[in-house]
Design an enzyme around this catalytic site. Structure first.
Site, short mmCIF file in Angstrom:
data_model
loop_
_atom_site.label_atom_id
_atom_site.label_comp_id
_atom_site.label_asym_id
_atom_site.label_seq_id
_atom_site.Cartn_x
_atom_site.Cartn_y
_atom_site.Cartn_z
N TRP A 1 -2.56 -2.76 -1.72
CA TRP A 1 -2.22 -4.18 -1.85
C TRP A 1 -3.10 -4.88 -0.81
O TRP A 1 -2.90 -4.72 0.39
CB TRP A 1 -0.74 -4.40 -1.55
CG TRP A 1 -0.26 -5.79 -1.82
CD1 TRP A 1 0.14 -6.30 -3.02
CD2 TRP A 1 -0.13 -6.85 -0.88
NE1 TRP A 1 0.52 -7.61 -2.86
CE2 TRP A 1 0.36 -7.97 -1.56
CE3 TRP A 1 -0.38 -6.97 0.50
CZ2 TRP A 1 0.61 -9.20 -0.94
CZ3 TRP A 1 -0.13 -8.18 1.11
CH2 TRP A 1 0.36 -9.28 0.40
N LYS B 1 13.37 -14.92 -9.96
CA LYS B 1 13.11 -13.83 -10.91
C LYS B 1 12.14 -14.30 -11.98
O LYS B 1 11.21 -13.60 -12.33
CB LYS B 1 14.40 -13.38 -11.62
CG LYS B 1 15.37 -12.50 -10.88
CD LYS B 1 14.89 -11.13 -10.51
CE LYS B 1 14.13 -11.15 -9.22
NZ LYS B 1 14.82 -10.91 -8.00
N CYS C 1 0.83 -1.19 0.00
CA CYS C 1 0.00 0.00 0.00
C CYS C 1 0.87 1.25 0.00
O CYS C 1 1.89 1.31 0.68
CB CYS C 1 -0.95 0.08 1.18
SG CYS C 1 -2.08 -1.29 1.29
N LYS D 1 6.18 -4.25 -3.70
CA LYS D 1 7.63 -4.05 -3.54
C LYS D 1 8.08 -4.18 -2.10
O LYS D 1 9.09 -4.79 -1.82
CB LYS D 1 8.00 -2.67 -4.09
CG LYS D 1 9.48 -2.36 -4.06
CD LYS D 1 10.22 -3.11 -5.12
CE LYS D 1 11.69 -2.85 -5.12
NZ LYS D 1 12.42 -3.94 -5.80
N ARG E 1 4.14 -0.29 -4.72
CA ARG E 1 3.85 -0.85 -3.40
C ARG E 1 2.55 -1.64 -3.36
O ARG E 1 2.25 -2.33 -2.39
CB ARG E 1 3.77 0.29 -2.37
CG ARG E 1 5.02 1.09 -2.24
CD ARG E 1 4.81 2.23 -1.28
NE ARG E 1 4.62 1.75 0.07
CZ ARG E 1 5.59 1.51 0.93
NH1 ARG E 1 6.84 1.71 0.57
NH2 ARG E 1 5.33 1.07 2.14
N ASN F 1 -2.01 1.92 5.64
CA ASN F 1 -1.08 0.90 5.14
C ASN F 1 -0.77 0.01 6.34
O ASN F 1 -0.27 0.49 7.34
CB ASN F 1 0.18 1.59 4.62
CG ASN F 1 1.30 0.63 4.33
OD1 ASN F 1 1.07 -0.56 4.11
ND2 ASN F 1 2.53 1.13 4.32
N GLY F 2 -1.09 -1.28 6.26
CA GLY F 2 -0.79 -2.17 7.38
C GLY F 2 -2.00 -3.00 7.76
O GLY F 2 -2.93 -3.18 6.96
N GLU G 1 8.45 -14.91 -10.56
CA GLU G 1 7.67 -13.77 -10.09
C GLU G 1 7.22 -12.84 -11.22
O GLU G 1 6.17 -12.20 -11.10
CB GLU G 1 8.40 -12.99 -8.99
CG GLU G 1 9.64 -12.27 -9.43
CD GLU G 1 10.34 -11.56 -8.27
OE1 GLU G 1 9.67 -11.12 -7.33
OE2 GLU G 1 11.57 -11.45 -8.32
N HIS H 1 18.67 -36.55 -6.51
CA HIS H 1 17.86 -37.03 -5.38
C HIS H 1 16.38 -36.72 -5.57
O HIS H 1 15.62 -36.74 -4.59
CB HIS H 1 18.38 -36.42 -4.07
CG HIS H 1 19.81 -36.79 -3.78
ND1 HIS H 1 20.20 -38.05 -3.40
CD2 HIS H 1 20.95 -36.07 -3.88
CE1 HIS H 1 21.51 -38.09 -3.25
NE2 HIS H 1 21.99 -36.89 -3.55
N GLU I 1 18.05 -17.48 -7.14
CA GLU I 1 17.65 -16.12 -7.52
C GLU I 1 17.12 -16.10 -8.96
O GLU I 1 16.12 -15.44 -9.26
CB GLU I 1 18.85 -15.18 -7.33
CG GLU I 1 18.63 -13.74 -7.76
CD GLU I 1 17.50 -13.02 -7.05
OE1 GLU I 1 16.94 -13.55 -6.08
OE2 GLU I 1 17.13 -11.92 -7.51
#
Ligand code: F6R
Length: 611
Positions: free
Chosen positions: A73, A488, A2, A606, A27, A99-100, A491, A507, A484
């Site tokens: 968000w 990438k 947010c 983000k 955000r 926000n939260g 996402e 394995h 990584e």
């Protein structure tokens, strides 16, 4: 999660709010809204992006010089028009952006319901503003007093801004656990979740601290803590250029940030490393040199990409400094009963400096007497301020949701710290130390060399753009790079991808390999080179398609792999800074070819300021 923006002053508020929301859209982008106050309190909100909000407004919005905006968000309630912020209170005399998360909103809602209050949305935020209204009615107090009393009874993490028709001359803001920056202009004030919406108007900012309430009027700024004690605002002067938060001709922020890496890595070394003079100084850790010399254990806490950079640091610190290192997912660490002794060193690594899980892990470590080092990109962020000491990445604002330049900057800072520690502890030979400084200084040029192969990576991306799965393999320091690379890709392109230590493949994951499985192998020439060559053969024997990242001049792997991308040679410890670059490019091009929104991938935000 947010984005919050607010304005009070003498300019037309609406365009400032919309522009600010666009800057904060990274955000969260489930819905957006603004509230404007001038005789009446008007709310405009819409599911989707800020552009959808703009399109949805018929005619001109209310003309005013005070307002606030939000890009969401979703946490409580699905993303739709009703759950979008701002929210009115029951009477519609008050409005809030938030926000939260308000954790005890269920019990508050029940109590307010008994008093006859009705709710329009499913959000915790609407409960909070109605609770504030109820308190103001009960205590017959000012808006700021109502906010302060309400927040003392609320459990959760939040940054809020509140406005009311009862007093049009002010915005009231408060925070606990979510960031809020106040921009100080001439007869005007700005509010935002980070400085990017503010920098165009002023570079003077005040970071609101946890458990503080700010009252912004055209005449001034007043800050009190939750005990109603006045606080003196400390004004910081920001060193942030407007161009650094714009796309500057690139199609996406992510591409810009990938290509910025030769510069961002150099910026990260600037003033800290001068190999010719044997100079390696990190100002932020100077006061705790003894702690680093005497450390018996180091713990890293982080999430996502930042966690991957910690895995690289683990290898390097153990190798160079001979100290045991633990790398922990912050979200898991805080819910165990981890063994932390007084004086243990905990590194918290974060781009945003606001990740809730990382912050909570730090609080836990602090309560047990650990020394906290914050390795953070965003200046003045919560993690930076919670740390005893630390080092900024100096990578510049990272706006694309997928982290790229922050990752390489983290690798550089953590490597510099490892080198410094090994030198201080006497665990590295003088000659090796100097050779490593020299090679580290060359990394920006080597990254620039890899970027010249972007076209080739784009061609490989075209071949595999329709794949449903990818496997990424690496060994040693290239194993975190494999993780990584896979993160990438998934996402931003929504292709399922897994990163594995190459030897673990036999394995289990080897069962996945057939002629449809692209396998990206990071196979640069290091001490496990012969082993990874065998792993490539295992993949080829099962008809997997191998895309290999190899060291320049490798004569063997190109004969086995289907596609190769060459990277310049460097010391093993620095290879992840170089070998990750083609993987960033590969995921970027595949995502673009699949028509994905690269800078704002679905369901992501983000900075993750909720648990
Ligand atoms: C991936 C990504 C996330 C973040 C994670 C931690 O591209 O960006 O995995 O790395 O959310 O965020 P910070 O580093 O801000 O603590």
């Amino acid at each position: 999660m947010c984005g919050i923006v607010g304005y009070i002053g003498h300019r037309d508020a609406f365009p400032i709010l919309i522009k600010g929301l666009k800057r904060l859209e990274y955000r969260g982008y489930d819905s957006a809204g603004v509230a404007l106050l001038n005789g009446s309190l008007e709310i405009y909100k819409k599911q989707g992006k800020v552009s959808a909000l703009e399109e949805s407004i018929e005619g001109s919005p209310l003309k005013t010089t005070v307002g606030m905006g939000h890009t969401r968000w979703a946490t409580h309630g699905e993303p739709n028009d009703t759950n979008a912020h701002p929210h009115y209170s029951h009477s519609t005399d008050y409005a809030i952006i938030h926000n939260g998360i308000i954790e005890n909103y269920g019990s508050l809602k029940k109590e307010l319901g008994k008093k006859g209050y009705k709710f329009r949305s499913d959000t915790d935020t609407e409960v909070l503003i109605t609770f504030i209204e109820d308190i103001i009615n009960e205590y017959d107090c000012s808006l700021e007093e109502g906010v302060r009393i309400a927040l003392s009874k609320v459990v959760g993490a939040y940054a809020i801004v509140v406005m009311s028709t009862k007093d049009e001359t002010k915005l009231v803001a408060a925070r606990k656990g979510s960031p809020l920056v106040i921009g100080v202009g001439q007869g005007e004030y700005f509010l935002a979740s980070d400085a990017t919406p503010i920098i165009e108007y002023t570079n003077e900012v005040v970071y609101l601290n946890d458990e503080e309430v700010a009252v912004l009027t055209r005449e001034g700024l007043e800050i009190k803590d939750f005990e109603a004690l006045s606080q003196t605002p400390y004004i910081h002067t920001l060193d942030l250029a407007l161009e650094s938060i714009e796309k500057s001709g690139y199609e996406h922020f992510m591409l810009k940030e990938i290509f910025e890496q030769p510069n961002s890595i150099a910026d990260c070394m600037r003033g800290r490393l001068k190999a010719a003079d044997g100079h390696l100084v990190l100002g932020g850790i100077r006061d705790y040199t003894n702690a680093l010399i005497n450390a018996e254990k180091i713990i890293f806490v982080a999430c996502g990409t930042s966690w991957h950079s910690c895995l690289v640091a683990e290898y390097i610190i153990e190798e160079l400094c001979r100290i045991p290192v633990e790398v922990e997912y912050a979200s898991e660490f805080r819910y165990r009963n981890p063994i932390i002794n007084e004086g243990d060193i905990v590194f918290a690594v974060s781009q945003s400096g606001e990740t809730a899980d990382t912050l909570a892990a730090m609080e836990l470590a602090k309560s047990k007497g650990a020394i906290l080092f914050g390795i953070v990109n965003v200046v003045g962020s919560s993690i930076a301020r919670t740390s005893h000491e630390g080092a900024y990445l100096h990578a510049g604002p990272e706006i694309g949701v997928a982290s790229t330049k922050a990752f390489t900057a983290q690798l550089v800072v953590l490597t510099m710290i490892a080198l410094k520690m090994s030198h201080l502890r006497g665990t590295i030979a003088e000659r090796r130390y100097h050779e490593m400084l020299v090679d580290l200084e060359r990394i920006p040029d080597k990254v620039a060399t890899v970027l010249k192969q972007a076209k080739k990576v784009e061609e490989i991306a075209y071949i595999f753009k329709e794949a449903h799965n990818f496997l990424y393999l690496g060994r040693g320091l290239n194993f975190p790079v494999a993780l990584e690379g896979a993160l990438k890709l998934k996402e931003i392109s929504y292709i399922h991808a897994e990163g594995y230590p190459a030897a673990e493949m036999k394995h289990g994951p080897i069962a996945l390999i057939d002629e449809n499985m692209p396998v990206v192998v990071i196979a640069t020439r290091d001490k496990s080179y012969d082993k990874i060559v065998s792993n490539i053969q295992e993949v080829k024997a099962r008809k997997g398609k191998v895309i290999a990242v190899v060291t320049e001049g490798d004569a063997l792997i190109p004969k086995m792999a289907d596609y190769i991308i060459e990277v310049p040679d460097t010391k093993d410890a620095f290879m992840p800074m170089v070998s990750v670059i083609p993987l960033q490019l590969l995921s970027y091009y595949i995502a673009v070819m699949r028509g994905c929104n690269v800078d704002q991938p679905r369901n992501l935000a983000k900075s993750v300021t909720v648990e």
